[in-house]
Design an enzyme around this catalytic site. Structure first.
Site, PDB file in Angstrom:
ATOM      1  N   GLY A 179       4.115 -14.490   9.225  1.00 18.44           N
ATOM      2  CA  GLY A 179       4.552 -15.685   9.939  1.00 18.44           C
ATOM      3  C   GLY A 179       3.855 -15.949  11.252  1.00 18.44           C
ATOM      4  O   GLY A 179       4.247 -16.841  11.988  1.00 18.44           O
ATOM      5  N   TYR A 388       9.635   6.337  -0.190  1.00 13.35           N
ATOM      6  CA  TYR A 388      10.669   5.494   0.414  1.00 13.35           C
ATOM      7  C   TYR A 388      11.800   6.394   0.905  1.00 13.35           C
ATOM      8  O   TYR A 388      12.325   7.206   0.143  1.00 13.35           O
ATOM      9  CB  TYR A 388      11.172   4.568  -0.691  1.00 13.35           C
ATOM     10  CG  TYR A 388      11.971   3.387  -0.251  1.00 13.35           C
ATOM     11  CD1 TYR A 388      11.381   2.135  -0.146  1.00 13.35           C
ATOM     12  CD2 TYR A 388      13.317   3.495   0.025  1.00 13.35           C
ATOM     13  CE1 TYR A 388      12.121   1.036   0.236  1.00 13.35           C
ATOM     14  CE2 TYR A 388      14.059   2.394   0.408  1.00 13.35           C
ATOM     15  CZ  TYR A 388      13.454   1.161   0.508  1.00 13.35           C
ATOM     16  OH  TYR A 388      14.186   0.064   0.882  1.00 13.35           O
TER      17      TYR A 388
HETATM   18  C1  FAD Z   1      17.790  -4.382   0.228  1.00 13.20           C
HETATM   19  C2  FAD Z   1      16.330  -4.662   0.397  1.00 13.20           C
HETATM   20  C3  FAD Z   1      15.449  -4.247  -0.578  1.00 13.20           C
HETATM   21  C4  FAD Z   1      14.081  -4.490  -0.433  1.00 13.20           C
HETATM   22  N1  FAD Z   1      13.241  -4.122  -1.444  1.00 13.20           N
HETATM   23  C5  FAD Z   1      11.949  -4.443  -1.378  1.00 13.20           C
HETATM   24  C6  FAD Z   1      11.070  -4.116  -2.447  1.00 13.20           C
HETATM   25  O1  FAD Z   1      11.454  -3.542  -3.461  1.00 13.20           O
HETATM   26  N2  FAD Z   1       9.762  -4.463  -2.326  1.00 13.20           N
HETATM   27  C7  FAD Z   1       9.307  -5.128  -1.218  1.00 13.20           C
HETATM   28  O2  FAD Z   1       8.122  -5.433  -1.160  1.00 13.20           O
HETATM   29  N3  FAD Z   1      10.114  -5.405  -0.190  1.00 13.20           N
HETATM   30  C8  FAD Z   1      11.412  -5.105  -0.237  1.00 13.20           C
HETATM   31  N4  FAD Z   1      12.236  -5.423   0.805  1.00 13.20           N
HETATM   32  C9  FAD Z   1      11.668  -6.033   2.027  1.00 13.20           C
HETATM   33  C10 FAD Z   1      11.645  -7.600   2.047  1.00 13.20           C
HETATM   34  O3  FAD Z   1      12.780  -8.173   1.534  1.00 13.20           O
HETATM   35  C11 FAD Z   1      10.485  -8.126   1.270  1.00 13.20           C
HETATM   36  O4  FAD Z   1       9.309  -7.592   1.776  1.00 13.20           O
HETATM   37  C12 FAD Z   1      10.365  -9.641   1.170  1.00 13.20           C
HETATM   38  O5  FAD Z   1       9.099  -9.919   0.621  1.00 13.20           O
HETATM   39  C13 FAD Z   1      10.506 -10.396   2.458  1.00 13.20           C
HETATM   40  O6  FAD Z   1      10.803 -11.728   2.081  1.00 13.20           O
HETATM   41  P1  FAD Z   1      11.917 -12.573   2.827  1.00 13.20           P
HETATM   42  O7  FAD Z   1      11.954 -13.907   2.197  1.00 13.20           O
HETATM   43  O8  FAD Z   1      13.174 -11.774   2.879  1.00 13.20           O
HETATM   44  O9  FAD Z   1      11.266 -12.674   4.250  1.00 13.20           O
HETATM   45  P2  FAD Z   1      11.947 -12.594   5.675  1.00 13.20           P
HETATM   46  O10 FAD Z   1      12.567 -11.245   5.837  1.00 13.20           O
HETATM   47  O11 FAD Z   1      12.750 -13.792   5.925  1.00 13.20           O
HETATM   48  O12 FAD Z   1      10.636 -12.647   6.570  1.00 13.20           O
HETATM   49  C14 FAD Z   1       9.741 -11.583   6.612  1.00 13.20           C
HETATM   50  C15 FAD Z   1       8.522 -12.010   7.415  1.00 13.20           C
HETATM   51  O13 FAD Z   1       7.763 -12.957   6.679  1.00 13.20           O
HETATM   52  C16 FAD Z   1       7.645 -14.165   7.426  1.00 13.20           C
HETATM   53  N5  FAD Z   1       7.810 -15.263   6.467  1.00 13.20           N
HETATM   54  C17 FAD Z   1       8.836 -15.470   5.624  1.00 13.20           C
HETATM   55  N6  FAD Z   1       8.617 -16.582   4.912  1.00 13.20           N
HETATM   56  C18 FAD Z   1       7.430 -17.080   5.308  1.00 13.20           C
HETATM   57  C19 FAD Z   1       6.647 -18.217   4.952  1.00 13.20           C
HETATM   58  N7  FAD Z   1       7.043 -19.085   4.027  1.00 13.20           N
HETATM   59  N8  FAD Z   1       5.476 -18.420   5.577  1.00 13.20           N
HETATM   60  C20 FAD Z   1       5.047 -17.580   6.532  1.00 13.20           C
HETATM   61  N9  FAD Z   1       5.731 -16.487   6.915  1.00 13.20           N
HETATM   62  C21 FAD Z   1       6.905 -16.243   6.320  1.00 13.20           C
HETATM   63  C22 FAD Z   1       8.753 -14.146   8.459  1.00 13.20           C
HETATM   64  O14 FAD Z   1       8.347 -14.855   9.617  1.00 13.20           O
HETATM   65  C23 FAD Z   1       8.876 -12.676   8.736  1.00 13.20           C
HETATM   66  O15 FAD Z   1       7.941 -12.266   9.679  1.00 13.20           O
HETATM   67  C24 FAD Z   1      13.599  -5.151   0.722  1.00 13.20           C
HETATM   68  C25 FAD Z   1      14.501  -5.553   1.705  1.00 13.20           C
HETATM   69  C26 FAD Z   1      15.838  -5.317   1.554  1.00 13.20           C
HETATM   70  C27 FAD Z   1      16.779  -5.774   2.624  1.00 13.20           C
END
Ligand code: FAD
Length: 468
Positions: A179, A388
């Site tokens: 982001g 992890y």
């Molecule tokens: C319970 C749990 C399990 C998870 N398991 C995994 C897993 O198995 N694999 C994995 O890779 N990750 C995992 N994650 C981490 C995370 O959810 C992921 O990496 C996911 O890809 C982040 O997406 P989000 O929409 O939640 O982004 P957010 O958490 O809302 O944002 C993350 C970052 O991306 C930026 N961002 C979001 N959307 C955009 C956009 N459209 N354009 C530009 N920047 C943007 C935001 O500014 C922020 O810096 C997990 C998290 C949790 C809480």
């Protein structure tokens, strides 16, 4: 705007987001990016928020792009023809679209454990990794084309092609940009036929180290199923404790007779065993072949099949863990996860040393009860694995649990790096880990990032403070 109106998930955390962008904000955002001088009231507020956030680097409640309707979704089939699904994709809508695709016999196969909560743009912006990456690949492998709106305009490729040799891939400026360069607004993903067959499995090993050796051999022979995860003894016990049935966790895992066979005849110690959970996908024949091969390799490492149900339960644990964490907060239990990637020859040392570092630091800081410190190998590659960790502690009676948490996690991260691990495999850097970024990607690497930031966003409009 939402500060103090959204109840924080953790009672000991006092911040909440200032502004949440929804998908409809796309045009607003685009205008904002391209015509900064004409600031409307809302944009002015947004700008002030960004400026304030920039002055308070320790403040986590930045205006980040938590756009529920994150990015339009296009699918580019890998087998000819063209299927386009577009529209405002909310997290729920995304799930619905994925189901609709499934009903048509198609899938993308990207299944991070956060599937329920995360967004398409977020997957790209953080370089997400799904649990079935062995078949489908990580997000960078599935991505065909992406559009990002930046303060300088839109960045995108002119065509939907599988590969280009046109200098450094511009997608790689966008993937993992967290982001700080712009907003991902449109994504094309490769799609694949839905597998005919999906079967879980599990294998029990006498120790975690032996389990790691087996998983490494499977990676070496390049026959890993859609997912293979190896959980350590603590996580095995934790998972079994969540089972509704009473009685011994070991007996509930393996029926009575088998438990005797494992302990008395095979000499397995219930306090040492580790378990691999497996997910096989493909047509019936492929799944049968994969199962035969995996169980054959496992037997060379004294691995004993432990049934489909145990495998399935293992995967379920990773989905319920976020809910358990929230429940824990209500009982003075503060917990989080962190991850890394590491070369094969360092996996077992890193796992042991990091868990010890967590316990040592907790004791040093006066945390009374022994913490939860457990790990699993979640992804395998030719050159190494993703590890992890879950870490949590009881903070009842402690004055500043967040500060303590931060110190312990910092110590663990130092240990990860000292053991040859990476700063992150898929969670990204954000703000919490950026102090280690320079040593991870070198001085010149940081300058390169700064150069891109300067070229794309010289006024630091997307100043959410991630990475740099
Ligand atoms: C319970 C749990 C399990 C998870 N398991 C995994 C897993 O198995 N694999 C994995 O890779 N990750 C995992 N994650 C981490 C995370 O959810 C992921 O990496 C996911 O890809 C982040 O997406 P989000 O929409 O939640 O982004 P957010 O958490 O809302 O944002 C993350 C970052 O991306 C930026 N961002 C979001 N959307 C955009 C956009 N459209 N354009 C530009 N920047 C943007 C935001 O500014 C922020 O810096 C997990 C998290 C949790 C809480």
């Amino acid at each position: 705007m939402l500060r103090n109106k959204v109840p924080p998930r953790c009672p000991c955390v006092s911040f909440s987001p200032d502004i949440i962008f929804f998908n409809e904000s796309f045009f607003l955002l685009k205008n904002f990016c391209t015509s900064l001088p004409d600031i409307t009231n809302l944009i002015g507020l947004l700008r002030l928020t960004l400026l304030r956030a920039r002055k308070e680097p320790s403040c986590l409640s930045l205006c980040s792009f938590i756009m529920q309707g994150n990015a339009h979704l296009y699918f580019a089939p890998f087998f000819g023809g063209r299927l386009v699904i577009s529209g405002a994709i909310t997290v729920n809508t995304l799930t619905v679209r994925l189901f609709q695709m499934n009903a048509r016999g198609l899938c993308i196969g990207h299944e991070p454990d956060s599937l329920e909560f995360s967004s398409l743009g977020g997957w790209v912006a953080t370089r997400a990794s799904g649990m079935k990456k062995n078949i489908y690949g990580n997000i960078e492998d599935i991505l065909v084309r992406v559009r990002m709106v930046t303060p300088r305009g839109t960045v995108e490729k002119s065509c939907q092609v599988p590969r280009m040799s046109t200098g450094p891939d511009i997608h790689h400026f966008i993937l993992g940009s967290e982001g700080m360069l712009g907003v991902v607004t449109e994504v094309s993903l490769r799609i694949r036929p839905l597998p005919q067959c999906k079967v879980y499995g599990s294998v029990v090993f006498p120790t975690f180290d032996i389990g790691v050796a087996c998983v490494r051999e499977i990676a070496k022979q390049r026959c890993a199923p859609a997912s293979i995860r190896l959980i350590d003894n603590e996580q095995f016990v934790f998972g079994q404790a969540l089972k509704p049935e009473g009685g011994s966790y070991f007996k509930s895992f393996i029926d009575g007779l088998k438990a005797v066979y494992l302990t008395k005849f095979k000499g397995f110690d219930p306090h040492q065993i580790a378990v691999a959970t497996l997910l096989f996908e493909g047509d019936k024949q492929q799944v049968a072949d994969q199962q035969r091969r995996i169980y054959e390799i496992a037997s060379q490492f004294r691995g004993i099949p432990a049934g489909e149900e145990n495998g399935q339960r293992g995967y379920m644990l990773t989905f319920v863990i976020a809910y358990l964490r929230d429940l824990g907060f209500q009982h003075h239990f503060l917990a989080e996860s962190f991850e890394t990637s590491v070369p094969w020859d360092r996996v077992t040392d890193l796992c042991r040393n990091v868990k010890e570092a967590l316990k040592r630091k907790c004791a040093e800081l006066g945390i009374k009860y022994p913490p939860l410190a457990t790990c699993r190998v979640t992804q395998t590659y030719d050159a190494g694995a993703c590890v992890y960790f879950y870490f949590g502690f009881n903070y009842h009676g402690l004055a500043n649990p967040l500060e303590l948490y931060d110190k312990v996690e910092s110590a663990a991260r130092d240990e990860v790096l000292a053991n040859g691990g990476s700063l992150s495999h898929h969670h990204g850097v954000g703000k919490l880990r950026k102090k280690w970024l320079r040593q991870t990607i070198s001085d010149v690497g940081i300058d390169m990032l700064r150069g891109v930031k300067q070229a794309v966003d010289p006024q630091n409009i997307f100043g959410n403070g991630n990475l740099l």
